[in-house]
Design a protein around this motif. Structure first.
Motif, PDB file in Angstrom:
ATOM      1  N   ASN A 148       8.031 -10.517  38.009  1.00  0.00           N
ATOM      2  CA  ASN A 148       7.421 -11.159  36.853  1.00  0.00           C
ATOM      3  C   ASN A 148       8.461 -11.794  35.932  1.00  0.00           C
ATOM      4  OD1 ASN A 148       7.733  -8.145  36.655  1.00  0.00           O
ATOM      5  ND2 ASN A 148       7.460  -8.563  34.468  1.00  0.00           N
ATOM      6  N   ASN A 149       7.991 -12.757  35.172  1.00  0.00           N
ATOM      7  CA  ASN A 149       8.822 -13.458  34.184  1.00  0.00           C
ATOM      8  C   ASN A 149      10.025 -14.152  34.809  1.00  0.00           C
ATOM      9  OD1 ASN A 149       7.487 -11.011  32.695  1.00  0.00           O
ATOM     10  ND2 ASN A 149       7.900 -12.530  31.101  1.00  0.00           N
ATOM     11  N   ASN A 150       9.788 -14.792  35.928  1.00  0.00           N
ATOM     12  CA  ASN A 150      10.788 -15.653  36.530  1.00  0.00           C
ATOM     13  C   ASN A 150      10.253 -17.087  36.535  1.00  0.00           C
ATOM     14  OD1 ASN A 150      13.223 -14.032  37.440  1.00  0.00           O
ATOM     15  ND2 ASN A 150      11.573 -12.757  38.265  1.00  0.00           N
ATOM     16  N   ASN A 151      10.632 -17.879  37.488  1.00  0.00           N
ATOM     17  CA  ASN A 151      10.211 -19.280  37.504  1.00  0.00           C
ATOM     18  C   ASN A 151       9.979 -19.716  38.945  1.00  0.00           C
ATOM     19  OD1 ASN A 151       9.692 -21.851  36.387  1.00  0.00           O
ATOM     20  ND2 ASN A 151      11.808 -22.495  36.716  1.00  0.00           N
ATOM     21  N   ILE A 152       9.234 -18.891  39.701  1.00  0.00           N
ATOM     22  CA  ILE A 152       9.129 -19.176  41.132  1.00  0.00           C
ATOM     23  C   ILE A 152       8.177 -20.332  41.420  1.00  0.00           C
ATOM     24  CG2 ILE A 152       9.596 -16.739  41.567  1.00  0.00           C
ATOM     25  CD1 ILE A 152       6.751 -16.507  42.671  1.00  0.00           C
ATOM     26  N   ARG A 153       7.219 -20.604  40.546  1.00  0.00           N
ATOM     27  CA  ARG A 153       6.293 -21.730  40.659  1.00  0.00           C
ATOM     28  C   ARG A 153       5.524 -21.731  41.988  1.00  0.00           C
ATOM     29  NH1 ARG A 153      10.283 -26.429  38.675  1.00  0.00           N
ATOM     30  NH2 ARG A 153      11.805 -25.048  39.660  1.00  0.00           N
ATOM     31  N   ASP A 154       4.859 -22.826  42.284  1.00  0.00           N
ATOM     32  CA  ASP A 154       4.019 -22.883  43.478  1.00  0.00           C
ATOM     33  C   ASP A 154       4.830 -22.735  44.760  1.00  0.00           C
ATOM     34  OD1 ASP A 154       1.571 -23.083  42.261  1.00  0.00           O
ATOM     35  OD2 ASP A 154       1.439 -25.259  42.391  1.00  0.00           O
ATOM     36  N   GLU A 155       5.996 -23.370  44.788  1.00  0.00           N
ATOM     37  CA  GLU A 155       6.824 -23.333  45.996  1.00  0.00           C
ATOM     38  C   GLU A 155       7.219 -21.895  46.333  1.00  0.00           C
ATOM     39  OE1 GLU A 155      11.056 -25.170  47.667  1.00  0.00           O
ATOM     40  OE2 GLU A 155      10.203 -25.887  45.771  1.00  0.00           O
ATOM     41  N   GLY A 156       7.639 -21.161  45.325  1.00  0.00           N
ATOM     42  CA  GLY A 156       8.006 -19.766  45.551  1.00  0.00           C
ATOM     43  C   GLY A 156       6.816 -18.912  45.908  1.00  0.00           C
ATOM     44  N   ALA A 157       5.674 -19.171  45.267  1.00  0.00           N
ATOM     45  CA  ALA A 157       4.461 -18.410  45.560  1.00  0.00           C
ATOM     46  C   ALA A 157       3.997 -18.647  46.991  1.00  0.00           C
ATOM     47  CB  ALA A 157       3.357 -18.782  44.579  1.00  0.00           C
ATOM     48  N   LYS A 158       4.160 -19.868  47.476  1.00  0.00           N
ATOM     49  CA  LYS A 158       3.794 -20.157  48.862  1.00  0.00           C
ATOM     50  C   LYS A 158       4.653 -19.342  49.824  1.00  0.00           C
ATOM     51  CE  LYS A 158       2.139 -24.880  48.052  1.00  0.00           C
ATOM     52  NZ  LYS A 158       2.386 -26.329  48.294  1.00  0.00           N
ATOM     53  N   ALA A 159       5.945 -19.228  49.532  1.00  0.00           N
ATOM     54  CA  ALA A 159       6.828 -18.431  50.380  1.00  0.00           C
ATOM     55  C   ALA A 159       6.432 -16.962  50.350  1.00  0.00           C
ATOM     56  CB  ALA A 159       8.282 -18.606  49.925  1.00  0.00           C
ATOM     57  N   ILE A 160       6.110 -16.477  49.161  1.00  0.00           N
ATOM     58  CA  ILE A 160       5.658 -15.082  49.037  1.00  0.00           C
ATOM     59  C   ILE A 160       4.347 -14.889  49.803  1.00  0.00           C
ATOM     60  CG2 ILE A 160       4.830 -13.327  47.434  1.00  0.00           C
ATOM     61  CD1 ILE A 160       7.800 -13.679  47.222  1.00  0.00           C
ATOM     62  N   GLY A 161       3.463 -15.877  49.735  1.00  0.00           N
ATOM     63  CA  GLY A 161       2.205 -15.799  50.450  1.00  0.00           C
ATOM     64  C   GLY A 161       2.419 -15.662  51.953  1.00  0.00           C
ATOM     65  N   LYS A 162       3.336 -16.432  52.501  1.00  0.00           N
ATOM     66  CA  LYS A 162       3.637 -16.339  53.933  1.00  0.00           C
ATOM     67  C   LYS A 162       4.156 -14.952  54.286  1.00  0.00           C
ATOM     68  CE  LYS A 162       4.638 -21.257  54.613  1.00  0.00           C
ATOM     69  NZ  LYS A 162       5.676 -22.265  54.940  1.00  0.00           N
ATOM     70  N   ALA A 163       4.960 -14.380  53.382  1.00  0.00           N
ATOM     71  CA  ALA A 163       5.486 -13.034  53.622  1.00  0.00           C
ATOM     72  C   ALA A 163       4.366 -12.001  53.614  1.00  0.00           C
ATOM     73  CB  ALA A 163       6.539 -12.691  52.573  1.00  0.00           C
ATOM     74  N   LEU A 164       3.420 -12.158  52.690  1.00  0.00           N
ATOM     75  CA  LEU A 164       2.308 -11.210  52.599  1.00  0.00           C
ATOM     76  C   LEU A 164       1.445 -11.234  53.855  1.00  0.00           C
ATOM     77  CD1 LEU A 164       1.054 -11.673  48.923  1.00  0.00           C
ATOM     78  CD2 LEU A 164       2.346  -9.755  49.860  1.00  0.00           C
ATOM     79  N   ALA A 165       1.381 -12.376  54.494  1.00  0.00           N
ATOM     80  CA  ALA A 165       0.545 -12.496  55.678  1.00  0.00           C
ATOM     81  C   ALA A 165       1.061 -11.665  56.841  1.00  0.00           C
ATOM     82  CB  ALA A 165       0.429 -13.962  56.092  1.00  0.00           C
ATOM     83  N   VAL A 166       2.370 -11.353  56.817  1.00  0.00           N
ATOM     84  CA  VAL A 166       2.951 -10.594  57.935  1.00  0.00           C
ATOM     85  C   VAL A 166       3.459  -9.220  57.517  1.00  0.00           C
ATOM     86  CG1 VAL A 166       3.565 -12.687  59.183  1.00  0.00           C
ATOM     87  CG2 VAL A 166       5.229 -11.677  57.602  1.00  0.00           C
ATOM     88  N   ASN A 167       3.611  -9.003  56.204  1.00  0.00           N
ATOM     89  CA  ASN A 167       4.128  -7.717  55.740  1.00  0.00           C
ATOM     90  C   ASN A 167       3.082  -6.624  55.903  1.00  0.00           C
ATOM     91  OD1 ASN A 167       4.274  -5.678  53.263  1.00  0.00           O
ATOM     92  ND2 ASN A 167       6.350  -6.329  53.726  1.00  0.00           N
ATOM     93  N   GLY A 168       3.537  -5.425  56.299  1.00  0.00           N
ATOM     94  CA  GLY A 168       2.601  -4.346  56.534  1.00  0.00           C
ATOM     95  C   GLY A 168       2.791  -3.129  55.664  1.00  0.00           C
TER      96      GLY A 168
END
Length: 255
Positions: A111-131
């Motif tokens: 929280n309280n960083n500046n990841i924006r949409d581009e960073g959120a998309k990368a995190i989203g891809k990680a969530l899709a495979v993280n267990g």
């Protein structure tokens, strides 16, 4: 206010003598680049620390990533706090790679960083495979609807994340609709925090529709925070009606 000197001293202890310490929280201590380097270096030798929170100091993105890079090899932390470390989209993408490969990290606070949409998309891809990740705080990161769509898409496949905090972003109605679509199929999310996200009636109605079907075990959503948005009477009525129907949701915060 231990600063770099204090962080270096703690790092020395972690590297040589702290054979039993499992949790270290040193937020709000004016630790900078050198202190972060000392902590990262200590992690190379420490085998027992499982929780580290260095948020709200004076770290740069590179300093925070230095800790992440060591931990990718060490692979012991179950909880990592990196709030307000000036992490941007590129840094978030590197952290996402760490999340994708980690088999132990269950709690991540960016929280309280500046990841924006581009960073959120990368995190989203990680969530899709993280267990394993259960708690993710992405509050106040300038995430818009595109980032929310990516995270929502990941939730359709993710079967472990229970707490998702997206407070004080700008996901709007379209982002809310994407998250609502995820709730139609997600069976594990229990807490969703969306306050201060410019969500209006259309987004609220989409969430309400999802709540109506998110009622059968093992679906688990129990807390939804929609405070500080732009929801009017129409959206509020839809949410209230869904709340009445839902047999699972127990808290509808701040409306």
């Amino acid at each position: 206010m231990i600063g770099d000197e204090g962080a270096a001293a703690l790092g020395g202890a972690l590297a040589t003598g702290a054979a039993v310490l499992t949790e270290l929280k040193i937020t709000h201590n004016e630790i900078g680049i050198e202190g972060a380097k000392a902590l990262a270096s200590a992690l190379r030798f420490n085998k027992v620390l499982t929780s580290l929170d260095v948020g709200w100091n004076s770290l740069t993105e590179e300093a925070a990533l230095g800790i992440v890079r060591v931990e990718r090899q060490r692979n012991k932390l179950t909880s990592l706090g990196l709030a307000s470390c000036f992490i941007g989209p590129i840094g978030a993408a590197e952290i996402a790679e760490y999340v994708s490969g980690s088999g132990v990290l269950t709690d991540l606070r960016l929280n309280n960083n500046n990841i924006r949409d581009e960073g959120a998309k990368a995190i989203g891809k990680a969530l899709a495979v993280n267990g394993v990740l259960k708690n993710l705080d992405l509050g106040e990161n300038e995430i818009g609807d595109e980032g929310a769509k990516s995270i929502g898409g990941a939730l359709a496949f993710n079967g472990v994340l229970t707490n998702l905090l997206l407070w004080n972003n700008n996901i709007g109605d379209e982002g809310a609709k994407a998250l609502a679509a995820a709730l139609d199929v997600n069976r594990v999310l229990t807490i969703l925090v969306l306050w201060a996200n410019s969500i209006g009636d259309e987004g609220a109605k989409a969430l309400a529709s999802a709540l109506r079907v998110n009622t059968w075990p093992p679906r688990q959503l129990t807390e939804l925070d929609l405070g500080g948005n732009e929801i009017g009477d129409e959206g509020l009525y839809a949410l209230a009606s869904a709340f009445e129907v839902s047999g699972v949701l127990t808290d509808l915060w701040h409306l």
